[in-house]
Motif scaffolding. Structure first.
Motif, PDB file in Angstrom:
ATOM      1  N   HIS A  60       1.161  -1.338   0.021  1.00 31.48           N
ATOM      2  CA  HIS A  60      -0.247   0.166   0.068  1.00 31.48           C
ATOM      3  C   HIS A  60       1.017   1.259  -0.059  1.00 31.48           C
ATOM      4  CE1 HIS A  60      -3.080   2.840   1.125  1.00 31.48           C
ATOM      5  NE2 HIS A  60      -2.373   3.266   2.046  1.00 31.48           N
ATOM      6  N   THR A  61       1.799   1.234   0.823  1.00 32.09           N
ATOM      7  CA  THR A  61       2.890   2.519   0.774  1.00 32.09           C
ATOM      8  C   THR A  61       3.542   2.677  -0.359  1.00 32.09           C
ATOM      9  OG1 THR A  61       3.180   1.837   3.216  1.00 32.09           O
ATOM     10  CG2 THR A  61       4.538   3.285   2.325  1.00 32.09           C
ATOM     11  N   ARG A  64       1.148   3.812  -3.132  1.00 33.50           N
ATOM     12  CA  ARG A  64       0.684   5.273  -2.826  1.00 33.50           C
ATOM     13  C   ARG A  64       1.658   6.160  -3.178  1.00 33.50           C
ATOM     14  NH1 ARG A  64      -0.631   6.464   3.158  1.00 33.50           N
ATOM     15  NH2 ARG A  64       1.657   6.411   3.039  1.00 33.50           N
ATOM     16  N   LYS A  65       2.764   5.935  -2.845  1.00 36.94           N
ATOM     17  CA  LYS A  65       3.918   6.999  -3.189  1.00 36.94           C
ATOM     18  C   LYS A  65       4.198   6.918  -4.982  1.00 36.94           C
ATOM     19  CE  LYS A  65       6.577   6.883   0.933  1.00 36.94           C
ATOM     20  NZ  LYS A  65       7.812   6.537   1.531  1.00 36.94           N
ATOM     21  N   GLU A  67       1.745   6.591  -6.747  1.00 35.81           N
ATOM     22  CA  GLU A  67       0.539   6.926  -7.249  1.00 35.81           C
ATOM     23  C   GLU A  67      -0.080   5.951  -8.274  1.00 35.81           C
ATOM     24  OE1 GLU A  67       0.523  11.001  -8.768  1.00 35.81           O
ATOM     25  OE2 GLU A  67       1.689  11.969  -7.236  1.00 35.81           O
ATOM     26  N   HIS A  68       0.023   4.884  -7.909  1.00 36.14           N
ATOM     27  CA  HIS A  68      -0.456   3.765  -8.561  1.00 36.14           C
ATOM     28  C   HIS A  68      -1.551   3.071  -7.576  1.00 36.14           C
ATOM     29  CE1 HIS A  68       2.035   3.748 -11.847  1.00 36.14           C
ATOM     30  NE2 HIS A  68       3.253   3.792 -11.342  1.00 36.14           N
ATOM     31  N   GLN A  69      -2.197   3.757  -6.531  1.00 33.42           N
ATOM     32  CA  GLN A  69      -3.090   3.273  -5.685  1.00 33.42           C
ATOM     33  C   GLN A  69      -4.427   2.946  -6.292  1.00 33.42           C
ATOM     34  OE1 GLN A  69      -3.692   5.860  -2.264  1.00 33.42           O
ATOM     35  NE2 GLN A  69      -4.789   4.247  -1.113  1.00 33.42           N
ATOM     36  N   CYS A  70      -4.760   3.172  -7.602  1.00 37.49           N
ATOM     37  CA  CYS A  70      -5.930   2.910  -8.161  1.00 37.49           C
ATOM     38  C   CYS A  70      -5.972   1.255  -8.602  1.00 37.49           C
ATOM     39  CB  CYS A  70      -6.237   3.512  -9.511  1.00 37.49           C
ATOM     40  SG  CYS A  70      -4.933   3.481 -10.909  1.00 37.49           S
ATOM     41  N   GLU A  73      -8.114  -1.179  -6.174  1.00 32.16           N
ATOM     42  CA  GLU A  73      -9.278  -0.838  -5.941  1.00 32.16           C
ATOM     43  C   GLU A  73     -10.105  -2.024  -6.526  1.00 32.16           C
ATOM     44  OE1 GLU A  73     -10.626   2.837  -7.571  1.00 32.16           O
ATOM     45  OE2 GLU A  73      -9.198   3.971  -6.233  1.00 32.16           O
ATOM     46  N   TYR A  79      -7.784  -5.697  -0.606  1.00 34.24           N
ATOM     47  CA  TYR A  79      -6.710  -5.667   0.482  1.00 34.24           C
ATOM     48  C   TYR A  79      -6.674  -7.136   1.287  1.00 34.24           C
ATOM     49  CZ  TYR A  79      -5.279  -0.829  -0.040  1.00 34.24           C
ATOM     50  OH  TYR A  79      -4.867   0.332   0.074  1.00 34.24           O
TER      51      TYR A  79
END
Length: 97
Positions: A60-61, A64-65, A67-70, A73, A79
């Motif tokens: 996740h970290t 998120r850094k 910018e691929h958190q999508c 989903e 998760y």
């Protein structure tokens, strides 16, 4: 009268066979798989679950850094699945006996 006695014997015999099956299946268990950490024994599944949670937190970290958190989903499905996958891979890689 004899028919009733025969039925009781069959019931008691079925209960005895069921109890014997349960007891014999329990004797097949070996010692519990565990790891000794700092003088306390922890079951392997607990260690694998903890590693799975840590792996998901790191993923996740990192995402998120970058910018691929999508990619993660819907989060309520991805998760737990990634956590379980990480825990199971840990089990397969490190704890097979």
């Amino acid at each position: 009268m004899q028919k009733l006695a025969t039925q009781r014997i069959k019931v008691h015999l079925a209960k005895a066979i069921g109890l014997a099956f349960i007891l014999l299946s329990l004797t097949g268990c070996s010692c519990a798989p565990s790891i000794v950490l700092f003088g306390a024994s922890f079951p392997d599944w607990l260690i694998c679950s903890g590693i799975g949670v840590i792996a998901m937190t790191l993923m996740h970290t990192i995402l998120r850094k970058g910018e691929h958190q999508c990619w993660l989903e819907p989060a309520f499905i991805v998760y737990p699945c990634v956590t379980a996958l990480s825990a199971m891979l840990t089990w397969l890689l490190f704890f097979t006996h």
